[in-house]
Design a protein around this motif. Sequence first.
Motif, short mmCIF file in Angstrom:
data_model
loop_
_atom_site.label_atom_id
_atom_site.label_comp_id
_atom_site.label_asym_id
_atom_site.label_seq_id
_atom_site.Cartn_x
_atom_site.Cartn_y
_atom_site.Cartn_z
N GLU A 162 0.82 -1.21 0.00
CA GLU A 162 0.00 0.00 0.00
C GLU A 162 0.85 1.27 0.00
N ARG A 163 2.11 1.11 0.39
CA ARG A 163 2.95 2.27 0.66
C ARG A 163 3.25 3.08 -0.60
N GLY A 164 3.36 2.40 -1.75
CA GLY A 164 3.68 3.12 -2.98
C GLY A 164 2.65 4.18 -3.32
N ARG A 165 1.37 3.83 -3.17
CA ARG A 165 0.31 4.82 -3.46
C ARG A 165 0.33 5.95 -2.44
N ALA A 166 0.54 5.61 -1.15
CA ALA A 166 0.56 6.64 -0.12
C ALA A 166 1.75 7.58 -0.29
N VAL A 167 2.92 7.02 -0.58
CA VAL A 167 4.10 7.85 -0.81
C VAL A 167 3.90 8.72 -2.06
N GLY A 168 3.23 8.16 -3.07
CA GLY A 168 2.96 8.93 -4.27
C GLY A 168 2.10 10.15 -3.98
N ILE A 169 1.08 9.98 -3.13
CA ILE A 169 0.24 11.11 -2.75
C ILE A 169 1.06 12.14 -1.97
N TRP A 170 1.96 11.65 -1.10
CA TRP A 170 2.81 12.54 -0.32
C TRP A 170 3.73 13.35 -1.24
N THR A 171 4.35 12.69 -2.21
CA THR A 171 5.23 13.41 -3.13
C THR A 171 4.44 14.35 -4.04
N LEU A 172 3.17 14.03 -4.26
CA LEU A 172 2.34 14.94 -5.06
C LEU A 172 2.21 16.29 -4.36
N GLY A 173 2.15 16.25 -3.02
CA GLY A 173 2.11 17.51 -2.28
C GLY A 173 3.37 18.33 -2.49
N ILE A 174 4.53 17.65 -2.59
CA ILE A 174 5.79 18.35 -2.85
C ILE A 174 5.77 19.00 -4.22
N THR A 175 5.19 18.31 -5.19
CA THR A 175 5.28 18.76 -6.58
C THR A 175 4.25 19.81 -6.94
N ILE A 176 3.00 19.64 -6.50
CA ILE A 176 1.95 20.56 -6.96
C ILE A 176 1.91 21.85 -6.13
N GLY A 177 2.54 21.84 -4.95
CA GLY A 177 2.56 23.07 -4.16
C GLY A 177 3.17 24.24 -4.91
N PRO A 178 4.36 24.05 -5.54
CA PRO A 178 4.97 25.16 -6.29
C PRO A 178 4.19 25.58 -7.53
N PHE A 179 3.20 24.78 -7.96
CA PHE A 179 2.40 25.14 -9.13
C PHE A 179 1.11 25.84 -8.74
N LEU A 180 0.48 25.34 -7.69
CA LEU A 180 -0.82 25.87 -7.31
C LEU A 180 -0.71 27.24 -6.66
N SER A 181 0.35 27.44 -5.86
CA SER A 181 0.47 28.73 -5.16
C SER A 181 0.70 29.90 -6.13
N PRO A 182 1.57 29.81 -7.15
CA PRO A 182 1.67 30.94 -8.09
C PRO A 182 0.41 31.12 -8.93
N LEU A 183 -0.30 30.00 -9.18
CA LEU A 183 -1.55 30.10 -9.93
C LEU A 183 -2.54 31.00 -9.20
N ILE A 184 -2.70 30.78 -7.91
CA ILE A 184 -3.60 31.61 -7.11
C ILE A 184 -2.95 32.96 -6.81
N GLY A 185 -1.62 32.92 -6.55
CA GLY A 185 -0.93 34.16 -6.22
C GLY A 185 -0.96 35.18 -7.34
N GLY A 186 -0.95 34.71 -8.59
CA GLY A 186 -1.02 35.64 -9.70
C GLY A 186 -2.29 36.46 -9.69
N PHE A 187 -3.43 35.82 -9.41
CA PHE A 187 -4.70 36.54 -9.34
C PHE A 187 -4.74 37.49 -8.15
N ILE A 188 -4.19 37.02 -7.01
CA ILE A 188 -4.18 37.88 -5.82
C ILE A 188 -3.34 39.13 -6.08
N ALA A 189 -2.16 38.95 -6.69
CA ALA A 189 -1.29 40.09 -6.97
C ALA A 189 -1.92 41.04 -7.98
N TYR A 190 -2.67 40.50 -8.91
CA TYR A 190 -3.26 41.33 -9.97
C TYR A 190 -4.41 42.17 -9.42
N TYR A 191 -5.27 41.57 -8.59
CA TYR A 191 -6.48 42.26 -8.15
C TYR A 191 -6.29 42.99 -6.82
#
Length: 510
Positions: A162-191
């Motif tokens: 089971e660990r492979g799927r759980a670790v995959g979800i954990w690493t997804l948090g590492i990877t998508i954090g740097p993408f999602l925050s600028p996505l939202i941050g761009g709108f916040i900075a603009y408005y």
Amino acid sequence: MDDSTREGGNSPSFDNAAKHLSSTPQEYGTPSSWPIWLKRLVLFQVVSQVFLASWCAPAFIPAFLTMSAELDKSISAISYLVGTYALLLGFGVLFWNPLADRFGRRPVTILSMTIAVCASCGVASAHTYGNMMAGRVFQAFGVCGGVSLGIAYINDMYSPSERGRAVGIWTLGITIGPFLSPLIGGFIAYYTSYRWILWLCVILLGLLLLLQIACLPEAGSPPMKSIAIPALVDSAIANQRYLAPNIQGASILHSLARTYRAALLVPVWLVSMVFVVPYSYGIVSITNLFPVIYGECYGLDDRAQGLLYIPLLLGSLIAEVIAGRAGDWIVYRGFNSSITAQAREPWLERRLIVAHCGNALSIVGLLWFGVAADRNDHWAVLAVGTGVAACGVQTTTSVCYSYIVDCYPSSAKEVATVINLFRSLGSFIVLFYNQPLVSELGDGWGFGIQCFMIALFSFGGLCILSFYGRRIRSWQNEDWARGHASSPAVMEKDVHRASTPSVVLGPIAP
């Protein structure tokens, strides 16, 4: 472990494989026997921890031009706010992990997150570059406290199948954090203002801190009674006496020694090389150049730059749907419910097949992005390249973490600490030279050199692990990582098993 508490409907073949790699006693009250809802709640918290740690790093990248004008600093100087944060995110763990082994994971996580929230308030209210840099240092130092502890929770809660799927979800948090925050941050900075991006970090970290105070149980290390903090979910754990092997009341020096021995493991170095190089070039380098390429060359505002993180996010999500399950299936497919299979050992290096595909995607996406930018193609063409690169990086990341945790389950926290340290160093170093490199050589040649580095180091490390990984692990096994010498009989058996060619060509040899 009772069937009613096992997460997911695993086949007997997966369960037989799990018996070989399980490093924790399967008793009532252990993290592996927690209720499914509690496992998922803890998994959500540890994934949120690494997600927010990654979220806070590049959240204000779309506002680099605005911050440069307001703070009277160059874009390169503003990028150091990201690089310094990334560096402390790796080194700070060396301070928190020994404390967690000595006093418990729960109180250390709560203390570190409290520091992170306070430091984030300082960053959001700073009006000078120096004050903001100081706040970023303490912000990274605090938020990193629970980063490597998350992999320890996952290792204790889930079986190897089971660990492979759980670790995959954990690493997804590492990877998508740097993408999602600028996505939202761009709108916040603009408005509004880029400062609301910083205050949003305060709000999110504060909410996670409240959730951890209420619902993060203790596991693995005995907290001192004087600082024990009860959680609302403690009543769902029948037996609180479980302690992770070899960490029962460990001293701080002993914990540091375990991390030092993990840093001496050859597989850890090779996995770090395989993972860090694509991550540094395929994620950090590309996103750090967004304000220069999209802002100055294409004239896109903060809002439009934020939207261009969507392909990166989609690529990571697509990769995670495939990578974790594919790796588990490849590793454990040779097991069945027969008595003979119970004596077999899974060939962990099979999981690395998926990482080869990830590296290829990373190179294709990075080269696509560089050539398209050099030719001044439409911004949508560049966006496709970033999505392909992100898909490849997430695939490699998920495979690498799952592989190394399977190799050293009882030292999962220590090996994760070392890999995160290398990741932070790689991110920090790349931020110092990627902009001058691309400016001097052009986008095509600049990103082409980065693709060559991925091919050389990442594919080279994968080839070494694929052909010699099992033999190396027979020498540097879990006993070696914990500082205990294996018996000569066991070492001779492991070396013989590692050199058996029939395992590669056919079924796994006993």
